[in-house]
Every structure is written in C-alpha cells, then in structure tokens.
Design an enzyme around this catalytic site. Sequence first.
Site, PDB file in Angstrom:
ATOM      1  N   HIS A 196     -34.049  20.549 -23.163  1.00  0.00           N
ATOM      2  CA  HIS A 196     -33.407  20.486 -21.848  1.00  0.00           C
ATOM      3  C   HIS A 196     -34.236  19.685 -20.854  1.00  0.00           C
ATOM      4  O   HIS A 196     -35.422  19.389 -21.074  1.00  0.00           O
ATOM      5  CB  HIS A 196     -33.125  21.895 -21.308  1.00  0.00           C
ATOM      6  CG  HIS A 196     -34.329  22.737 -21.029  1.00  0.00           C
ATOM      7  ND1 HIS A 196     -35.082  22.615 -19.882  1.00  0.00           N
ATOM      8  CD2 HIS A 196     -34.918  23.729 -21.755  1.00  0.00           C
ATOM      9  CE1 HIS A 196     -36.068  23.506 -19.901  1.00  0.00           C
ATOM     10  NE2 HIS A 196     -36.006  24.184 -21.031  1.00  0.00           N
ATOM     11  N   CYS A 212     -39.206  26.102 -25.588  1.00  0.00           N
ATOM     12  CA  CYS A 212     -38.234  25.038 -25.388  1.00  0.00           C
ATOM     13  C   CYS A 212     -38.932  23.685 -25.309  1.00  0.00           C
ATOM     14  O   CYS A 212     -40.155  23.604 -25.164  1.00  0.00           O
ATOM     15  CB  CYS A 212     -37.414  25.275 -24.124  1.00  0.00           C
ATOM     16  SG  CYS A 212     -36.261  26.660 -24.254  1.00  0.00           S
TER      17      CYS A 212
END
Length: 348
Positions: A196, A212
Amino acid sequence: MSRSLARLVLPITLAVIGLAPAAAATFTLPTDGSTVVGQVLVVEPTGNNTLPDIARHYDIGYEEIARANPEQSVWTPHGAVVVPRQFILPPKPWQGVVLNIPQRRLYYFPATTKGQPPQQVITYPISIAREGWSTPLGATRIKAKFKDPAWFVPKSIRDEHLREDGVELPEYFPPGPDNPMGMLAMQTGFPGIFIHATNRPWGVGLRTSHGCLHLYPEDAAQIFPQMKVGTPVRVIDEPVLVGNDGGRWVMATFEPVDEYPDKVPLEQRVAQALSTVPLPPDEIDQERVTQLTTTPQPVPVALSASELGLDDWLSELPVEPYNFEPYGIDANNALLPRLPASEEIELP
C-alpha cells in the site's frame, strides 16, 4: 501487519502543480541472457535538496541511496551523488510481483499475451517490517484492492506505540492524507499483509511497518490500476544477488533481515551465489567479495579482477546536474507530489 479495512469509495482527482515527476523505473527485460536492468547515475544537486529528495525523484529508497553514498550528508549533500538505479533482477520465475525483502524492492512483471513471457519489469522501492516483525515468505496472490482505505488500528500496534514512543494512536484513521494506509492498498493472501501507499513517504526504504510493504504514493498510483486481483505474489529473502550485465558478472549485497528463522550466514550466502558465476575462482577479486560481505552495497560491483572496481567504475560516469526543486516536508503525507500542470495525476 494485522489491519482492518473499511472500503470507502471517495473518488479523488489530484491535479497539482510545482515539481518534476519522479522517474518511474520501467525497463525492457533483456533477451541476451543478462539479468541486470537500468544504469547507475551520478548527479550533482543544487539548492536545498537532500538525499531523500534525490532518491524519491529517481524512485530509490532511503537505504539504497544512503548505502551508495556513505560519505555524503543525508540532509546537505554536496558534490557527486551516486543514484543506484541499476538492479540485479530476482531469481526466476519472472511473473507477477516479486518482493525481495532485504533489497527492499518490489518487481512487477506485467502479463503480456497469454502464453508469452513478460517483456517489461517495473520496480519500486518499498518499506519493510520493522525490527521484531516480518513479512511472510513464499507465494500468495493479490486478494483485493481498496481505494481510499480506512484503518482500524489493532490494539497490539496501539500498545506498542504507547510503550515505545509514548504516543497513543487513535483506534481509527479515516481515509485521507494522514492515513498510514495511504490512499491505495492491495491486499495479499497473507493475513493482514497489504502492499500500500503511505502517509510517510520519507520512510520508504526503511524498516517502518508491521509486515506490510509501503510504496511512495505516486508508485502506488501507477501500479494500482495495472495489478489485477489474482496477480501472483512471491516474497523472497535474498540479501545477495549476482547477475550478468551483458557479460560483466556483478554482485550486490543488502542488510540481512534477522527476523527470518533458519537464517543462513551472509558469508555462506555469498559463497552459494558465487558458485553460480561462470568465472574461474582465481579470476574473482576476493577483496571485492570481502568488502561486499562486510558492507552492503546496492550498486552492482564487478566480480572479475579484470574489470574496474566500484570506485574506478563510478569515476568514469558523467556527472549530471540535478536542478529539481526539493519535495519539502509538506510532501510527507499520502498525497501525490506536486507536478507541472501538464503532468496531472489522477488517482485510479
């Protein structure tokens, strides 16, 4: 990272003005047996540019540009700055997304005609998991895509921030420029793991997440519409890479990630990598190998003693002026950077 998302669709168009666009790293895949793409640049900054400014412009992460310029001041660089924009490609297969965690870099091989190999590779710097956390290794796929995600902060992360930083995070971040998830997110099949954008782009290339993988906002905007749900994703742990640069055998090394179990010592990884190089052992410059083993170096270094060493090789490259405006601290959010009016960007 254990993260919950609310899928809030808030179309956003950003037509912003001011800076030159970042140079997205898109390369044609070699067809001559080479496994190296791109080229190293040497630039001389003017004005108030920092190493992170130069890195972002050329789509390089913090760790890469800092390692390539160990003698430079991060905040007030002067003279020649090495831009390590030459990359040894990850081990095959070259398909979908390959994330090399120690290299802190994502490779995307866009699909072509069915049954045909990819013809291009697009590569982006990424932030990886902070110390004590890790991203799972292995194969998965893109499970879902979210525009303007919201983030419900897990209690474990709120407790960690309070304990380590004395900061109490809110339980919920709404969509917007201050959201740590950024404005675009792609969910993998690993529980809680997303690729992301980020609201702290100056951290790209560092260890900042809880598993992440963070992208510059402009890189997320480029890859998001291209990557389909179902795209294969492979996460690898390769701190040592060797490659064929048109017959010039090179090696690059990166800081190993200690959190992975059964970690092979870096010296052994180097020996394994060298065993794949078709050079006579007495032709390999052992001093260079030792230096690469003890000091990570993202710039591919020639292994053969008959080739120029890194410093001499860099000294032969032309020095180009870098006259772009700094991004500035105002760019440290999830918004796309300011661009000339003719370079308008629209979030997908």
